[in-house]
Design a protein around this motif. Structure first.
Motif, PDB file in Angstrom:
ATOM      1  N   LYS A   1      -0.690   2.168   2.101  1.00  0.00           N
ATOM      2  CA  LYS A   1       0.083   3.104   3.055  1.00  0.00           C
ATOM      3  C   LYS A   1      -0.610   4.250   3.137  1.00  0.00           C
ATOM      4  O   LYS A   1      -0.316   5.315   2.385  1.00  0.00           O
ATOM      5  N   PRO A   2      -1.264   4.483   4.420  1.00  0.00           N
ATOM      6  CA  PRO A   2      -2.302   5.602   4.355  1.00  0.00           C
ATOM      7  C   PRO A   2      -1.203   6.902   4.429  1.00  0.00           C
ATOM      8  O   PRO A   2      -0.250   7.134   5.241  1.00  0.00           O
ATOM      9  N   ARG A   3      -1.681   8.149   3.566  1.00  0.00           N
ATOM     10  CA  ARG A   3      -0.720   9.025   3.436  1.00  0.00           C
ATOM     11  C   ARG A   3      -1.604  10.447   3.763  1.00  0.00           C
ATOM     12  O   ARG A   3      -0.983  11.356   3.960  1.00  0.00           O
ATOM     13  N   HIS A   4      -2.990  10.336   3.784  1.00  0.00           N
ATOM     14  CA  HIS A   4      -3.580  11.397   4.008  1.00  0.00           C
ATOM     15  C   HIS A   4      -5.189  10.804   4.666  1.00  0.00           C
ATOM     16  O   HIS A   4      -5.646  10.088   4.406  1.00  0.00           O
ATOM     17  N   SER A   5      -5.609  11.462   5.702  1.00  0.00           N
ATOM     18  CA  SER A   5      -6.880  11.101   6.463  1.00  0.00           C
ATOM     19  C   SER A   5      -8.142  11.240   5.366  1.00  0.00           C
ATOM     20  O   SER A   5      -9.043  10.347   5.584  1.00  0.00           O
ATOM     21  N   SER A   6      -7.945  11.931   4.305  1.00  0.00           N
ATOM     22  CA  SER A   6      -9.202  11.752   3.239  1.00  0.00           C
ATOM     23  C   SER A   6      -9.163  10.459   2.686  1.00  0.00           C
ATOM     24  O   SER A   6     -10.250  10.273   1.916  1.00  0.00           O
TER      25      SER A   6
ATOM     26  N   VAL B   1      -9.368 -10.197  -6.597  1.00  0.00           N
ATOM     27  CA  VAL B   1      -8.891  -8.685  -7.165  1.00  0.00           C
ATOM     28  C   VAL B   1      -7.859  -8.175  -6.178  1.00  0.00           C
ATOM     29  O   VAL B   1      -8.167  -7.970  -5.077  1.00  0.00           O
ATOM     30  N   VAL B   2      -6.844  -7.714  -6.716  1.00  0.00           N
ATOM     31  CA  VAL B   2      -5.761  -7.256  -5.684  1.00  0.00           C
ATOM     32  C   VAL B   2      -5.489  -5.742  -6.127  1.00  0.00           C
ATOM     33  O   VAL B   2      -5.453  -5.553  -7.429  1.00  0.00           O
ATOM     34  N   VAL B   3      -5.170  -4.871  -5.158  1.00  0.00           N
ATOM     35  CA  VAL B   3      -4.873  -3.740  -5.584  1.00  0.00           C
ATOM     36  C   VAL B   3      -4.086  -2.975  -4.556  1.00  0.00           C
ATOM     37  O   VAL B   3      -4.146  -3.632  -3.092  1.00  0.00           O
ATOM     38  N   SER B   4      -3.055  -2.259  -4.940  1.00  0.00           N
ATOM     39  CA  SER B   4      -1.882  -1.648  -3.863  1.00  0.00           C
ATOM     40  C   SER B   4      -1.691  -0.125  -4.325  1.00  0.00           C
ATOM     41  O   SER B   4      -1.696   0.158  -5.250  1.00  0.00           O
ATOM     42  N   ASP B   5      -1.704   0.592  -3.190  1.00  0.00           N
ATOM     43  CA  ASP B   5      -1.335   2.105  -3.448  1.00  0.00           C
ATOM     44  C   ASP B   5      -2.060   2.774  -4.440  1.00  0.00           C
ATOM     45  O   ASP B   5      -1.626   3.632  -5.105  1.00  0.00           O
ATOM     46  N   CYS B   6      -3.522   2.527  -4.220  1.00  0.00           N
ATOM     47  CA  CYS B   6      -4.650   3.360  -5.120  1.00  0.00           C
ATOM     48  C   CYS B   6      -5.599   3.940  -4.690  1.00  0.00           C
ATOM     49  O   CYS B   6      -6.411   4.294  -5.176  1.00  0.00           O
ATOM     50  N   THR B   7      -5.357   4.169  -3.166  1.00  0.00           N
ATOM     51  CA  THR B   7      -6.525   5.087  -2.802  1.00  0.00           C
ATOM     52  C   THR B   7      -6.164   6.376  -2.309  1.00  0.00           C
ATOM     53  O   THR B   7      -6.803   7.232  -1.681  1.00  0.00           O
ATOM     54  N   TYR B   8      -4.872   6.939  -2.791  1.00  0.00           N
ATOM     55  CA  TYR B   8      -4.549   8.168  -2.282  1.00  0.00           C
ATOM     56  C   TYR B   8      -5.142   9.362  -2.999  1.00  0.00           C
ATOM     57  O   TYR B   8      -5.094  10.556  -2.805  1.00  0.00           O
ATOM     58  N   ASN B   9      -5.829   8.965  -4.253  1.00  0.00           N
ATOM     59  CA  ASN B   9      -6.601  10.331  -4.914  1.00  0.00           C
ATOM     60  C   ASN B   9      -8.052  10.067  -4.679  1.00  0.00           C
ATOM     61  O   ASN B   9      -8.621   9.098  -5.061  1.00  0.00           O
ATOM     62  N   THR B  10      -8.390  10.948  -3.873  1.00  0.00           N
ATOM     63  CA  THR B  10      -9.988  10.719  -3.721  1.00  0.00           C
ATOM     64  C   THR B  10     -10.628  10.785  -4.665  1.00  0.00           C
ATOM     65  O   THR B  10     -11.937  10.362  -4.901  1.00  0.00           O
ATOM     66  N   ASP B  11     -10.448  11.556  -5.901  1.00  0.00           N
ATOM     67  CA  ASP B  11     -11.564  11.746  -7.156  1.00  0.00           C
ATOM     68  C   ASP B  11     -11.519  10.570  -7.752  1.00  0.00           C
ATOM     69  O   ASP B  11     -12.733  10.284  -8.509  1.00  0.00           O
ATOM     70  N   THR B  12     -10.798   9.430  -7.627  1.00  0.00           N
ATOM     71  CA  THR B  12     -10.869   8.111  -8.272  1.00  0.00           C
ATOM     72  C   THR B  12     -11.457   6.981  -7.429  1.00  0.00           C
ATOM     73  O   THR B  12     -11.601   6.104  -7.852  1.00  0.00           O
TER      74      THR B  12
END
Length: 401
Positions: free
Chosen positions: A353-358, A307-318
């Motif tokens: 690409k980390p954009r925020h510490s959260s 399973v591949v995933v990119s740029d999907c961790t920026y929204n902490t609600d999901t």
């Protein structure tokens, strides 16, 4: 990395060049980061080139012929001076003279090749910040409606092979290319294609083994949150250029509103070398359904090696639904392959690409759900202004109970 972003479709205007009846092309652009949240502020002005291409028929075959387009100054005279982007700009407007031949496409890029992301190798080996060019079709006066999309192009490490993606014209973050996907595709091309360098082979040997070891049997790859399709399509095109690509399947998934753009980019691959050797498709998937094991017919139809995933961790609600979807896919794959000589053990390959510490909360959620990091690396992403960034890459596997 920065991107030339067309803010409106290039517009053909009649008779703008002084002393000439030839039309001109009006271009409105900005140079920003992938999300458009910061404008490029270079130390020195950056000259831009505008290169058109017209269709020439010869010996019954068509080919694109490039031609440089000169700038038109405000008083209507033609100048060889390049338009320039400089610090403090938010938008750049200019016109260029069109040639006698009707143009099919136009490319806007930095005048200096050293500043331009021309190939996947440029991105992997970047020692300085780069700018990605924008391409657009050109609509002649009286023709069809102006295009609502532009496209990006990168050379792959195989002679004559290009990777292209279309995205919407404008400065929104939806339906656009993002850094994580571009950098990851560049790395995968480097790691998987025989004529490439050694960057990917050195830093992610386990990922390379999964993608290139034909002795493991058919390879089924599922992308979660594909957006416009950069990672899934780039991976499919890369693997299609390998000799053992015939058994590979890549299924991209995202919310239903992503389907139109993802399928448009799948269609752009038709006719490319090796494109038919990888089964590439799309199916809608909402993580709120996925976390409960509710999948579409195509996801359910097979077990998934990766399973591949990119740029999907920026929204902490999901983040929690995302992690639970990973685990549900793994359970499904294990049940599908039950009784096989080689039962499938699904692994997760994540690029961010980390954009925020959260966003770091994602890793705790993965650990709490039994996922462990098998391999990790970071690929530098130099910037022409500001601090250097990086794209982080992780390979996860489920902890054995």
């Amino acid at each position: 990395m920065h991107y030339i972003k067309l803010l409106r479709p290039p517009e053909v205007e009649e008779g703008r060049a002084k002393g000439s009846r030839q039309p001109s092309l009006k271009i409105v652009l900005a140079i920003t980061t992938d999300l458009g949240d910061a404008y490029l502020s270079p130390r020195d002005p950056i000259p831009l080139s505008v290169i058109g291409a017209y269709v020439e028929k010869k010996d019954g075959r068509e080919r694109l012929v490039p031609v440089s387009l000169p700038l038109i100054l405000p008083h209507g005279t033609i100048s060889q001076d390049a338009p320039k982007w400089q610090a403090g700009m938010r938008v750049l407007k200019f016109s260029v003279a069109l040639p006698l031949q009707p143009l099919k496409t136009v490319q806007i890029r930095p005048f200096s090749p050293q500043l331009t992301a021309l190939s996947t190798g440029d991105i992997c080996a970047a020692k300085q910040g780069l700018i990605m060019a924008a391409y657009s079709d050109v609509t002649q006066p009286g023709g069809l409606l102006a295009p609502s999309v532009c496209f990006r192009s990168l050379r792959l490490p195989v002679a004559g092979q290009l990777l292209q993606f279309e995205e919407d014209i404008g400065d929104s973050i939806a339906r656009h290319i993002w850094d994580g996907g571009v950098v990851t595709v560049s790395l995968l091309a480097d790691m998987c294609l025989e004529s490439s360098g050694r960057t990917g082979r050195n830093i992610l040997p386990a990922v390379r083994s999964i993608l290139t070891d034909s002795s493991q049997g058919p390879l089924n790859i599922l992308e979660i949150g594909c957006g416009i399709g950069v990672l899934g399509i780039g991976l499919a095109r890369t693997l299609s250029l390998r000799h053992n690509a015939g058994t590979t399947r890549v299924l991209m998934t995202d919310l239903p509103e992503a389907e139109e753009k993802a399928r448009a980019n799948i269609a752009r691959q038709i006719g490319a070398q090796g494109a038919g050797l990888v089964d590439l498709d799309f199916e809608p998937l909402d993580w709120e359904d996925g976390k409960n094991g509710v999948f579409g017919e195509k996801v359910q139809s097979r077990s998934w090696n990766l399973v591949v995933v990119s740029d999907c961790t920026y929204n902490t609600d999901t983040l929690l639904p995302l992690v639970k979807t990973f685990s549900a896919i793994r359970r499904h794959s294990a049940s599908q392959s039950l009784g096989d000589n080689r039962p499938v053990e699904t692994k997760i390959f994540l690029a961010t690409k980390p954009r925020h510490s959260s966003e770091r909360a994602f890793f705790k959620l993965m650990s709490d759900d039994g996922w462990i990091t098998k391999e990790q690396a970071a690929l530098p992403l130099p910037m022409l202004d500001g601090e250097q960034q990086s794209v982080e890459l992780y390979l996860f596997e489920k902890m054995q109970s």
